[in-house]
Design a protein around this motif. Structure first.
Motif, mmCIF file in Angstrom:
data_model
loop_
_atom_site.group_PDB
_atom_site.id
_atom_site.type_symbol
_atom_site.label_atom_id
_atom_site.label_comp_id
_atom_site.label_asym_id
_atom_site.label_seq_id
_atom_site.Cartn_x
_atom_site.Cartn_y
_atom_site.Cartn_z
ATOM 1 N N PRO A 48 55.253 46.709 42.037
ATOM 2 C CA PRO A 48 54.972 46.678 40.590
ATOM 3 C C PRO A 48 54.197 47.863 40.019
ATOM 4 O O PRO A 48 53.241 48.444 40.955
ATOM 5 N N PRO A 49 54.391 48.225 38.763
ATOM 6 C CA PRO A 49 53.180 49.335 37.976
ATOM 7 C C PRO A 49 51.954 49.029 38.355
ATOM 8 O O PRO A 49 51.631 47.978 37.493
ATOM 9 N N THR A 50 50.980 49.404 39.030
ATOM 10 C CA THR A 50 49.699 48.989 39.348
ATOM 11 C C THR A 50 48.819 50.317 39.145
ATOM 12 O O THR A 50 49.065 51.547 39.688
ATOM 13 N N VAL A 51 47.518 50.094 38.560
ATOM 14 C CA VAL A 51 46.682 51.211 38.242
ATOM 15 C C VAL A 51 45.339 50.834 38.693
ATOM 16 O O VAL A 51 45.171 49.141 38.828
ATOM 17 N N LEU A 52 44.198 51.490 38.574
ATOM 18 C CA LEU A 52 42.882 51.066 38.599
ATOM 19 C C LEU A 52 42.015 52.043 38.017
ATOM 20 O O LEU A 52 42.472 53.074 37.740
ATOM 21 N N VAL A 53 40.782 51.412 37.699
ATOM 22 C CA VAL A 53 39.675 52.533 36.947
ATOM 23 C C VAL A 53 38.640 51.965 37.755
ATOM 24 O O VAL A 53 38.436 50.591 38.020
ATOM 25 N N SER A 54 37.805 52.755 37.760
ATOM 26 C CA SER A 54 36.264 52.482 38.296
ATOM 27 C C SER A 54 35.195 52.574 37.169
ATOM 28 O O SER A 54 35.248 53.508 36.677
ATOM 29 N N VAL A 55 34.650 51.414 37.077
ATOM 30 C CA VAL A 55 33.916 51.078 35.775
ATOM 31 C C VAL A 55 32.463 50.596 36.186
ATOM 32 O O VAL A 55 32.248 49.849 36.884
ATOM 33 N N LYS A 56 31.234 51.376 35.959
ATOM 34 C CA LYS A 56 29.937 50.956 35.759
ATOM 35 C C LYS A 56 29.434 49.909 34.784
ATOM 36 O O LYS A 56 30.255 50.095 34.030
ATOM 37 N N SER A 57 28.562 49.360 35.223
ATOM 38 C CA SER A 57 27.880 47.942 34.371
ATOM 39 C C SER A 57 27.726 48.701 32.818
ATOM 40 O O SER A 57 27.328 49.564 32.710
ATOM 41 N N GLY A 58 28.151 47.886 31.952
ATOM 42 C CA GLY A 58 27.912 48.205 30.514
ATOM 43 C C GLY A 58 28.724 47.325 29.646
ATOM 44 O O GLY A 58 29.294 46.321 30.153
ATOM 45 N N ARG A 59 28.650 47.558 28.398
ATOM 46 C CA ARG A 59 29.670 46.614 27.586
ATOM 47 C C ARG A 59 30.967 46.733 27.972
ATOM 48 O O ARG A 59 31.538 45.485 27.743
ATOM 49 N N THR A 60 31.737 47.713 28.294
ATOM 50 C CA THR A 60 33.190 47.791 28.545
ATOM 51 C C THR A 60 33.153 46.979 29.848
ATOM 52 O O THR A 60 34.214 46.175 30.011
ATOM 53 N N HIS A 61 32.280 47.333 30.762
ATOM 54 C CA HIS A 61 32.748 46.534 32.086
ATOM 55 C C HIS A 61 32.554 44.848 31.773
ATOM 56 O O HIS A 61 33.255 44.068 32.142
ATOM 57 N N ASP A 62 31.636 44.644 30.872
ATOM 58 C CA ASP A 62 31.467 43.157 30.552
ATOM 59 C C ASP A 62 32.777 42.487 29.744
ATOM 60 O O ASP A 62 33.425 41.545 30.290
ATOM 61 N N ALA A 63 33.179 43.422 28.995
ATOM 62 C CA ALA A 63 34.523 43.024 28.322
ATOM 63 C C ALA A 63 35.874 42.696 29.244
ATOM 64 O O ALA A 63 36.281 41.909 29.136
ATOM 65 N N VAL A 64 35.843 43.760 29.978
ATOM 66 C CA VAL A 64 36.967 43.702 31.208
ATOM 67 C C VAL A 64 36.826 42.525 31.965
ATOM 68 O O VAL A 64 37.785 41.772 32.265
ATOM 69 N N SER A 65 35.690 42.138 32.402
ATOM 70 C CA SER A 65 35.407 41.288 33.323
ATOM 71 C C SER A 65 35.595 39.939 32.725
ATOM 72 O O SER A 65 36.357 38.854 33.336
ATOM 73 N N ALA A 66 35.524 40.000 31.459
ATOM 74 C CA ALA A 66 35.390 38.533 30.847
ATOM 75 C C ALA A 66 36.935 38.224 30.306
ATOM 76 O O ALA A 66 37.758 37.195 30.695
ATOM 77 N N SER A 67 37.572 39.426 30.051
ATOM 78 C CA SER A 67 38.959 39.135 29.290
ATOM 79 C C SER A 67 39.950 39.290 30.404
ATOM 80 O O SER A 67 41.321 38.950 30.327
ATOM 81 N N ARG A 68 39.624 39.924 31.587
ATOM 82 C CA ARG A 68 40.608 40.497 32.570
ATOM 83 C C ARG A 68 41.775 41.317 31.916
ATOM 84 O O ARG A 68 42.739 41.455 32.547
ATOM 85 N N ARG A 69 41.734 42.098 31.002
ATOM 86 C CA ARG A 69 42.441 42.860 30.431
ATOM 87 C C ARG A 69 41.952 44.209 29.786
ATOM 88 O O ARG A 69 40.688 43.964 29.452
ATOM 89 N N TYR A 70 42.708 45.287 30.168
ATOM 90 C CA TYR A 70 42.120 46.744 29.496
ATOM 91 C C TYR A 70 43.346 47.435 29.176
ATOM 92 O O TYR A 70 44.361 47.423 29.547
#
Ligand SMILES: Cc1cc2nc3c(=O)[nH]c(=O)nc-3n(C[C@H](O)[C@H](O)[C@H](O)COP(=O)(O)OP(=O)(O)OC[C@H]3O[C@@H](n4cnc5c(N)ncnc54)[C@H](O)[C@@H]3O)c2cc1C
Length: 165
Positions: free
Chosen positions: A52-74
């Motif tokens: 399946p179409p699968t990707v990754l991003v590597s993200v340091k802690s911060g606002r965007t990290h928090d938002a992606v962790s909580a919503s599970r979407r980016y």
């Protein structure tokens, strides 16, 4: 387990060598817990598999990290070659205004991006001070404009001249 401590590359040499791997520049977008759009510049975007179409991003802690962790979407917004200022805007901690965007598949999509991927997180892996957000792509689109390129810690216009196969 090896009895000897593993040798580690010199940090400056590592940074300079890594900078020779040319990448595009993306803005990772998400909706935070209040439904507000947030985003950050990222060049760690990697395609893992096509099916399946699968990707990754590597993200340091911060606002965007928090938002992606909580919503599970980016969303991954690939920047066009004239978007250096936008890249700098989304890498700056003091940024306030969020530039023009639409909501596509429930995620902020920046106007004029070269490609957009809406992603659902399927797995997270913490590695030192970053999190790898592995995700399946639910929708994507693209246009034929040239991308912004990051190479040797500097921005470059477009991908350069094609070479023969
Ligand atoms: C070309 C380019 C590529 C990049 N690629 C990546 C990438 O792939 N992955 C990546 O993680 N970053 C990357 N960055 C850096 C990233 O864009 C910036 O760090 C951006 O500000 C992160 O935004 P944010 O909303 O996640 O974090 P913000 O909340 O804006 O925080 C910014 C930084 O400050 C730290 N911070 C936040 N609040 C505090 C606090 N109260 N005290 C101490 N520290 C704090 C965070 O850990 C974070 O590193 C890239 C930058 C550029 C220019």
């Amino acid at each position: 387990m090896s009895e000897q401590a593993m040798q580690r590359a010199d940090p400056l040499a590592f940074r300079q060598a890594a900078s020779r791997f040319a990448t595009g520049v993306a803005v990772l977008t998400a909706l935070d817990l209040h439904g507000e759009a947030c985003g950050m510049t990222a060049n760690s975007f990697v395609t893992i598999s096509l099916s399946p179409p699968t990707v990754l991003v590597s993200v340091k802690s911060g606002r965007t990290h928090d938002a992606v962790s909580a919503s599970r979407r980016y969303g991954v917004n690939v920047l066009p070659e004239q978007a250096k200022a936008l890249s700098k805007h989304f890498a700056d901690r003091s940024r306030e205004a969020f530039p023009g965007y639409d909501i596509v598949d429930g995620l902020p999509r920046l106007s004029n991006c070269v490609a957009f991927f809406a992603c659902e997180v399927i797995r997270t892996i913490d590695v030192s001070d970053h999190t790898l957000f592995i995700a399946e792509v639910s929708t994507c689109d693209y246009c034929d404009s040239l991308p912004l390129v990051f190479f040797s810690s500097r921005y470059h216009l477009g991908p350069g001249q094609p070479v023969d196969h």
